[in-house]
Design a protein around this motif. Structure first.
Motif, PDB file in Angstrom:
ATOM      1  N   THR A  59      19.386  21.822  20.238  1.00  0.00           N
ATOM      2  CA  THR A  59      19.603  23.154  20.465  1.00  0.00           C
ATOM      3  C   THR A  59      18.402  24.262  20.254  1.00  0.00           C
ATOM      4  O   THR A  59      18.091  23.996  19.072  1.00  0.00           O
ATOM      5  CB  THR A  59      20.997  23.604  19.789  1.00  0.00           C
ATOM      6  OG1 THR A  59      22.066  22.762  20.319  1.00  0.00           O
ATOM      7  CG2 THR A  59      21.491  25.174  20.106  1.00  0.00           C
ATOM      8  N   VAL A  60      18.001  25.094  21.060  1.00  0.00           N
ATOM      9  CA  VAL A  60      17.120  26.019  20.848  1.00  0.00           C
ATOM     10  C   VAL A  60      17.849  27.334  20.223  1.00  0.00           C
ATOM     11  O   VAL A  60      17.444  27.731  19.316  1.00  0.00           O
ATOM     12  CB  VAL A  60      16.202  26.217  21.910  1.00  0.00           C
ATOM     13  CG1 VAL A  60      15.368  27.560  21.736  1.00  0.00           C
ATOM     14  CG2 VAL A  60      15.321  25.167  22.438  1.00  0.00           C
ATOM     15  N   GLY A  61      18.837  27.605  20.931  1.00  0.00           N
ATOM     16  CA  GLY A  61      19.719  28.915  20.826  1.00  0.00           C
ATOM     17  C   GLY A  61      20.555  28.863  22.247  1.00  0.00           C
ATOM     18  O   GLY A  61      20.530  28.516  23.052  1.00  0.00           O
ATOM     19  N   ALA A  62      21.196  30.197  21.588  1.00  0.00           N
ATOM     20  CA  ALA A  62      22.118  30.831  22.914  1.00  0.00           C
ATOM     21  C   ALA A  62      21.276  31.196  24.122  1.00  0.00           C
ATOM     22  O   ALA A  62      20.269  31.829  23.701  1.00  0.00           O
ATOM     23  CB  ALA A  62      23.285  31.855  22.482  1.00  0.00           C
ATOM     24  N   VAL A  63      21.414  31.087  25.270  1.00  0.00           N
ATOM     25  CA  VAL A  63      20.726  31.687  26.169  1.00  0.00           C
ATOM     26  C   VAL A  63      20.983  33.234  26.530  1.00  0.00           C
ATOM     27  O   VAL A  63      19.888  33.983  26.582  1.00  0.00           O
ATOM     28  CB  VAL A  63      21.341  31.101  27.829  1.00  0.00           C
ATOM     29  CG1 VAL A  63      20.695  31.835  28.834  1.00  0.00           C
ATOM     30  CG2 VAL A  63      20.961  29.696  27.645  1.00  0.00           C
ATOM     31  N   GLY A  64      22.301  33.889  25.869  1.00  0.00           N
ATOM     32  CA  GLY A  64      22.377  34.998  25.618  1.00  0.00           C
ATOM     33  C   GLY A  64      22.207  36.043  26.954  1.00  0.00           C
ATOM     34  O   GLY A  64      22.135  36.974  27.008  1.00  0.00           O
ATOM     35  N   LEU A  90      18.040  37.812  37.879  1.00  0.00           N
ATOM     36  CA  LEU A  90      17.252  36.867  37.246  1.00  0.00           C
ATOM     37  C   LEU A  90      16.775  37.381  35.811  1.00  0.00           C
ATOM     38  O   LEU A  90      16.572  38.567  35.703  1.00  0.00           O
ATOM     39  CB  LEU A  90      15.856  37.036  38.207  1.00  0.00           C
ATOM     40  CG  LEU A  90      14.422  36.093  37.717  1.00  0.00           C
ATOM     41  CD1 LEU A  90      14.949  34.719  37.925  1.00  0.00           C
ATOM     42  CD2 LEU A  90      13.245  36.590  38.475  1.00  0.00           C
ATOM     43  N   VAL A  91      16.824  36.405  34.969  1.00  0.00           N
ATOM     44  CA  VAL A  91      16.512  37.082  33.394  1.00  0.00           C
ATOM     45  C   VAL A  91      15.634  36.268  32.784  1.00  0.00           C
ATOM     46  O   VAL A  91      15.114  35.146  33.446  1.00  0.00           O
ATOM     47  CB  VAL A  91      17.978  36.938  32.858  1.00  0.00           C
ATOM     48  CG1 VAL A  91      19.106  37.826  33.213  1.00  0.00           C
ATOM     49  CG2 VAL A  91      18.559  35.469  32.649  1.00  0.00           C
ATOM     50  N   THR A  92      15.170  37.094  31.709  1.00  0.00           N
ATOM     51  CA  THR A  92      13.898  36.072  31.091  1.00  0.00           C
ATOM     52  C   THR A  92      14.702  35.841  29.764  1.00  0.00           C
ATOM     53  O   THR A  92      15.481  36.415  29.218  1.00  0.00           O
ATOM     54  CB  THR A  92      12.877  36.905  30.712  1.00  0.00           C
ATOM     55  OG1 THR A  92      12.993  38.121  30.014  1.00  0.00           O
ATOM     56  CG2 THR A  92      12.064  37.473  31.711  1.00  0.00           C
ATOM     57  N   ILE A  93      14.192  34.500  29.411  1.00  0.00           N
ATOM     58  CA  ILE A  93      14.712  33.821  28.019  1.00  0.00           C
ATOM     59  C   ILE A  93      13.645  33.727  27.092  1.00  0.00           C
ATOM     60  O   ILE A  93      12.646  33.147  27.352  1.00  0.00           O
ATOM     61  CB  ILE A  93      15.500  32.510  28.551  1.00  0.00           C
ATOM     62  CG1 ILE A  93      16.429  32.723  29.603  1.00  0.00           C
ATOM     63  CG2 ILE A  93      16.139  31.903  27.248  1.00  0.00           C
ATOM     64  CD1 ILE A  93      17.001  31.558  30.238  1.00  0.00           C
ATOM     65  N   ASP A  94      14.039  34.299  25.798  1.00  0.00           N
ATOM     66  CA  ASP A  94      13.049  34.020  24.767  1.00  0.00           C
ATOM     67  C   ASP A  94      13.226  32.994  24.124  1.00  0.00           C
ATOM     68  O   ASP A  94      14.395  32.594  23.690  1.00  0.00           O
ATOM     69  CB  ASP A  94      13.068  35.422  23.756  1.00  0.00           C
ATOM     70  CG  ASP A  94      12.155  35.012  22.731  1.00  0.00           C
ATOM     71  OD1 ASP A  94      11.277  34.612  22.660  1.00  0.00           O
ATOM     72  OD2 ASP A  94      12.345  36.075  21.826  1.00  0.00           O
TER      73      ASP A  94
END
Length: 94
Positions: A59-64, A90-94
């Motif tokens: 797990t990296v984290g929640a996509v959010g 379209l979203v960017t994910i950190d």
């Protein structure tokens, strides 16, 4: 996880994702600079890294960003994108 032979299309099982909590990993994106394979689990809303040798997920984290079914990585900018099917964005994910 299954490794595919690009010349024949034959698949070979590499391993599971390592945790029973990963239920529906639909989106995949590869960062060629770091050799990282990312996955988006729509069942849990998590962004994961998948080890290419073992197939284990971490797990990296929640996509959010809601329900993300598709991922894409832009190696020129280092940006991970996600396709949110609920909002058609379209979203960017950190």
């Amino acid at each position: 996880m299954v490794e595919l032979d690009p010349s024949s299309g034959a698949g070979t099982a590499v391993g599971g994702l390592g945790l029973a909590g990963y239920q529906m990993v639909y989106g995949l994106a590869f960062d060629p600079g770091t050799g990282t394979l990312f996955g988006a689990d729509v069942g849990t809303g998590l962004l994961i890294e998948i080890d290419l040798a073992s197939g284990n997920g971490r797990t990296v984290g929640a996509v959010g960003a809601g329900v993300v079914y598709g991922l894409a990585f832009d190696p020129d900018t280092g940006t991970l994108f996600g396709a949110n099917t609920g909002s058609d964005q379209l979203v960017t994910i950190d």
